[in-house]
Design a protein around this motif. Structure first.
Motif, mmCIF file in Angstrom:
data_model
loop_
_atom_site.group_PDB
_atom_site.id
_atom_site.type_symbol
_atom_site.label_atom_id
_atom_site.label_comp_id
_atom_site.label_asym_id
_atom_site.label_seq_id
_atom_site.Cartn_x
_atom_site.Cartn_y
_atom_site.Cartn_z
ATOM 1 N N ARG A 110 0.834 -1.196 0.000
ATOM 2 C CA ARG A 110 0.000 0.000 0.000
ATOM 3 C C ARG A 110 0.871 1.248 0.000
ATOM 4 O O ARG A 110 2.027 1.220 0.436
ATOM 5 N N PRO A 111 0.345 2.368 -0.483
ATOM 6 C CA PRO A 111 1.121 3.612 -0.438
ATOM 7 C C PRO A 111 1.508 3.966 0.997
ATOM 8 O O PRO A 111 0.756 3.719 1.941
ATOM 9 N N ILE A 112 2.666 4.554 1.142
ATOM 10 C CA ILE A 112 3.158 4.952 2.459
ATOM 11 C C ILE A 112 2.442 6.226 2.885
ATOM 12 O O ILE A 112 2.423 7.218 2.151
ATOM 13 N N ALA A 113 1.840 6.213 4.065
ATOM 14 C CA ALA A 113 1.158 7.394 4.606
ATOM 15 C C ALA A 113 2.165 8.201 5.421
ATOM 16 O O ALA A 113 2.898 7.652 6.240
ATOM 17 N N GLU A 114 2.209 9.507 5.191
ATOM 18 C CA GLU A 114 3.185 10.364 5.854
ATOM 19 C C GLU A 114 2.469 11.510 6.563
ATOM 20 O O GLU A 114 1.551 12.121 6.017
ATOM 21 N N TYR A 115 2.923 11.797 7.799
ATOM 22 C CA TYR A 115 2.318 12.847 8.612
ATOM 23 C C TYR A 115 3.411 13.767 9.156
ATOM 24 O O TYR A 115 4.354 13.303 9.796
ATOM 25 N N ASP A 116 3.266 15.060 8.893
ATOM 26 C CA ASP A 116 4.162 16.069 9.453
ATOM 27 C C ASP A 116 3.690 16.355 10.875
ATOM 28 O O ASP A 116 2.699 17.062 11.086
ATOM 29 N N LEU A 117 4.384 15.817 11.866
ATOM 30 C CA LEU A 117 3.926 15.940 13.247
ATOM 31 C C LEU A 117 4.121 17.340 13.797
ATOM 32 O O LEU A 117 3.362 17.781 14.676
ATOM 33 N N MET A 118 5.105 18.070 13.302
ATOM 34 C CA MET A 118 5.303 19.440 13.781
ATOM 35 C C MET A 118 4.127 20.327 13.384
ATOM 36 O O MET A 118 3.726 21.213 14.139
ATOM 37 N N ALA A 119 3.560 20.063 12.200
ATOM 38 C CA ALA A 119 2.413 20.849 11.749
ATOM 39 C C ALA A 119 1.170 20.542 12.570
ATOM 40 O O ALA A 119 0.178 21.271 12.510
ATOM 41 N N ARG A 120 1.213 19.472 13.360
ATOM 42 C CA ARG A 120 0.069 19.070 14.165
ATOM 43 C C ARG A 120 0.149 19.595 15.605
ATOM 44 O O ARG A 120 -0.678 19.239 16.432
ATOM 45 N N ILE A 121 1.159 20.385 15.884
ATOM 46 C CA ILE A 121 1.242 21.013 17.204
ATOM 47 C C ILE A 121 0.508 22.348 17.140
ATOM 48 O O ILE A 121 0.857 23.218 16.336
ATOM 49 N N PRO A 122 -0.520 22.561 17.941
ATOM 50 C CA PRO A 122 -1.279 23.822 17.883
ATOM 51 C C PRO A 122 -0.392 25.029 18.160
ATOM 52 O O PRO A 122 0.626 24.937 18.870
ATOM 53 N N ALA A 123 -0.770 26.160 17.608
ATOM 54 C CA ALA A 123 0.000 27.393 17.781
ATOM 55 C C ALA A 123 -0.009 27.862 19.233
ATOM 56 O O ALA A 123 0.934 28.515 19.693
#
Length: 308
Positions: A253-266
């Motif tokens: 299956r395609p590799i799923a990628e997540y930018d975890l830094m972008a998921r930290i609230p401001a």
């Protein structure tokens, strides 16, 4: 031996080898390698009949330990080729005959080659063992054997830049490089990868890759990194010093990628900083899961199991 105890031994043994491998720019550690070997001995004594995955992990671990011992021996010779990057450049072809007149490294090379051959088919999709075997045979002066080993590593992972460049250095260029990275997981296991990049200078970053048998394990380590506050850095400063990416690999299956830094609230902008995991399939099982303590070679580097 109970399954959880066996897994604990396997993970610890591989963590020890990972620690030793990471120390090599500053000097290896024979005691750490010996401690890892004792862990594999303990697992082997307690493994049940027909436990193929455990046997495979032990074989790969023993191969890695033997190769690290050879590398330590070569480093102790204090040769002029010490500037070579073992992980990328490998040892020089015929280095044993040219730089080791007393043959100190010969028994280490013979043991490393035997251990690697014994582990060669333990994980037929991973290029780690054939890549290491290529290094051992190159040092021993066996060009044809080294070429065959690097070719096998490249067959398993056509995007392994180091294996490709080593073949070219040996005059056995493998042809045109694939034009892009492979977006599909072609391994037979499901696993998660945590890529951590930390700034070490104005334009320099140190990158580490960790592999896990579940996303939940990767989440725990990612939360530990950001939740610590990183020595009091605020949100903007953290973005300038840390990159954290999660990859989820499932066979075929395609590799799923997540930018975890972008998921930290401001907000709040000071530590501890929390990743928003909503929408990330943390609790979905990865089948079949990567065996505990199993390393993987990815992106032309060896990735060890877990950051802890």
């Amino acid at each position: 031996m109970a399954a959880d105890r066996r897994e604990e031994h396997l993970v610890r043994a591989m963590a020890l080898l990972g620690t030793c491998a990471q120390r090599f720019p500053y000097g290896g550690d024979a005691d750490t390698i010996a401690d890892a070997r004792r862990g594999y001995d303990e697992v082997e004594r307690g493994a049940g009949p027909g436990d193929a995955e455990t046997a495979a992990t032990v074989a790969i671990g023993r191969s890695m330990a033997a190769v690290l011992e050879l590398r330590l021996c070569i480093d102790d010779l204090e040769l002029n080729n010490s500037a070579r990057d073992w992980d990328q450049d490998g040892p020089p072809l015929g280095g044993m005959d040219e730089d080791d007149e007393d043959g100190v490294s010969r028994p280490f090379a013979e043991r490393a080659a035997a251990a690697a051959r014994a582990a060669l088919d333990a994980d037929p999709d991973d290029p780690l063992v054939p890549f290491d075997l290529g290094h051992v045979l190159a040092w021993s002066g066996d060009r044809d054997g080294a070429v065959a080993a690097y070719e096998e590593a490249l067959r398993r992972d056509p995007w392994d830049i180091a294996a490709r460049e080593l073949l070219e250095e040996l005059g056995a260029g493998p042809g045109e490089h694939p034009s892009h990275s492979d977006p599909v997981n072609r391994r037979r296991y499901g696993f998660a990868v945590l890529r951590e990049e930390g700034r070490t200078g104005n334009s320099e970053w140190l990158e580490e890759h960790w592999v896990y048998g579940s996303v939940a394990e990767a989440r725990a380590d990612a939360d530990a990194v950001t939740g610590s506050g990183i020595d009091g850095l605020d949100r903007d400063e953290l973005d300038d010093h840390l990159r954290l990416t999660l990859e989820i690999h499932r066979p075929g299956r395609p590799i799923a990628e997540y930018d975890l830094m972008a998921r930290i609230p401001a907000e709040p902008d000071g530590g501890p900083l929390r990743i928003d995991w909503s929408g990330v399939p943390v609790d979905e099982p990865l089948e079949p899961p990567l065996p505990p303590g199993r390393p993987l070679r990815m992106d032309a580097r060896t990735c060890f199991h877990g950051a802890g």
